[in-house]
Design a protein around this motif. Structure first.
Motif, PDB file in Angstrom:
ATOM      1  N   ALA A   1       0.842  -1.199   0.000  1.00 48.21           N
ATOM      2  CA  ALA A   1       0.000   0.000   0.000  1.00 48.21           C
ATOM      3  C   ALA A   1       0.880   1.254   0.000  1.00 48.21           C
ATOM      4  O   ALA A   1       1.523   1.579   1.000  1.00 48.21           O
TER       5      ALA A   1
ATOM      6  N   ASP B   1      -1.264  -1.232  -4.380  1.00 51.73           N
ATOM      7  CA  ASP B   1      -2.406  -0.316  -4.303  1.00 51.73           C
ATOM      8  C   ASP B   1      -1.935   0.978  -3.645  1.00 51.73           C
ATOM      9  O   ASP B   1      -0.795   1.061  -3.182  1.00 51.73           O
TER      10      ASP B   1
ATOM     11  N   PHE C   1      -3.210   4.176  -0.838  1.00 50.06           N
ATOM     12  CA  PHE C   1      -4.246   4.510   0.145  1.00 50.06           C
ATOM     13  C   PHE C   1      -4.031   5.928   0.632  1.00 50.06           C
ATOM     14  O   PHE C   1      -2.918   6.454   0.586  1.00 50.06           O
ATOM     15  N   ASP C   2      -5.132   6.553   1.030  1.00 48.24           N
ATOM     16  CA  ASP C   2      -4.995   7.793   1.806  1.00 48.24           C
ATOM     17  C   ASP C   2      -5.979   7.696   2.962  1.00 48.24           C
ATOM     18  O   ASP C   2      -6.779   6.774   3.011  1.00 48.24           O
TER      19      ASP C   2
ATOM     20  N   LEU D   1      -4.738   4.424   7.828  1.00 50.03           N
ATOM     21  CA  LEU D   1      -4.251   3.114   7.384  1.00 50.03           C
ATOM     22  C   LEU D   1      -5.107   1.977   7.940  1.00 50.03           C
ATOM     23  O   LEU D   1      -5.457   1.048   7.222  1.00 50.03           O
TER      24      LEU D   1
ATOM     25  N   ASP E   1      -8.196   1.841   8.690  1.00 55.78           N
ATOM     26  CA  ASP E   1      -9.472   1.708   7.966  1.00 55.78           C
ATOM     27  C   ASP E   1      -9.242   1.034   6.619  1.00 55.78           C
ATOM     28  O   ASP E   1     -10.026   0.198   6.181  1.00 55.78           O
ATOM     29  N   TYR E   2      -8.146   1.425   5.992  1.00 55.95           N
ATOM     30  CA  TYR E   2      -7.813   0.812   4.701  1.00 55.95           C
ATOM     31  C   TYR E   2      -7.590  -0.692   4.872  1.00 55.95           C
ATOM     32  O   TYR E   2      -8.084  -1.506   4.102  1.00 55.95           O
TER      33      TYR E   2
ATOM     34  N   SER F   1     -10.760  -2.452   5.239  1.00 54.35           N
ATOM     35  CA  SER F   1     -11.528  -2.425   3.977  1.00 54.35           C
ATOM     36  C   SER F   1     -11.004  -3.446   2.978  1.00 54.35           C
ATOM     37  O   SER F   1     -11.723  -3.878   2.088  1.00 54.35           O
ATOM     38  N   ARG F   2      -9.750  -3.850   3.139  1.00 53.53           N
ATOM     39  CA  ARG F   2      -9.191  -4.850   2.219  1.00 53.53           C
ATOM     40  C   ARG F   2      -9.285  -6.277   2.783  1.00 53.53           C
ATOM     41  O   ARG F   2      -8.659  -7.190   2.283  1.00 53.53           O
TER      42      ARG F   2
END
Ligand code: ADP
Length: 164
Positions: free
Chosen positions: A36, A69, A71-72, A75, A77-78, A81-82
């Motif tokens: 990421a 990938d 991300f912003d 981190l 939350d990302y 989400s994955r």
């Protein structure tokens, strides 16, 4: 069975053999790794986000277990989400510890279900960082032993080559 996915976040400006070593060893432990690339990094980068992704993809070659990938935002939350709950980070000299400890603790406070796992650097890469690579390349020094050929080429294009 549920796949064990780790997210390996960072600036990767540019990717080095130190990063690649962590990815390779990480694949012995996890089913898949998502690299990421941070978009909102406060650090001023030499390579644009797209350039950094392109270099990572070329350096890795084809591997169905690794995806790249960006991300912003947060981190943690990302990561969720994955479909992951693991942040993979590398640890080098003692100097990494304080910073990593602070971030890992903050991330744990934000989402306790997400764990940060650290992998120790391999000895040859203990002092290798993207910053040092940029510094050496900027002074036209040799970087062959530090980064894959595709990155070396990109550095030469950025900094020009001293043919003296
Ligand atoms: P960041 O700006 O998030 O520190 P980096 O691209 O510098 O991004 O590093 C991403 C991750 O890779 C960090 O966990 C860092 O400690 C790790 N890393 C970088 N270089 C090495 C190396 N030579 N050996 C082991 N881990 C490394």
């Amino acid at each position: 069975m549920k796949k064990n996915i780790a997210v390996y976040p960072g600036s990767f400006d540019p990717i080095t053999y130190g990063h690649l070593d962590i990815i390779e060893r990480g694949l012995d432990v996890f089913d898949a790794i998502i690299i990421a690339v941070a978009r909102n990094s406060e650090k001023k980068s030499l390579f644009s986000t797209n350039e950094r992704i392109d270099l990572i993809e070329k350096a890795l070659g084809d591997n169905p277990r690794v995806t790249v990938d960006t991300f912003d935002g947060l981190l943690v939350d990302y990561v969720v989400s994955r479909g992951s709950r693991v942040i993979l980070r590398g640890l080098r000299a003692v100097s990494d510890f304080e910073y990593e400890f602070q971030i890992a603790q903050m991330n744990h406070n934000l989402r306790s279900e997400v764990e940060t796992l650290f992998m120790m650097t391999s000895v040859p890469y203990g002092y290798l960082s993207s910053s040092i690579v940029k510094e050496v390349a900027g002074l036209q020094g040799p970087v062959e032993s530090l980064v894959p050929p595709v990155v070396r080429k990109a550095l030469v294009e950025k900094f020009g080559k001293n043919d003296e």
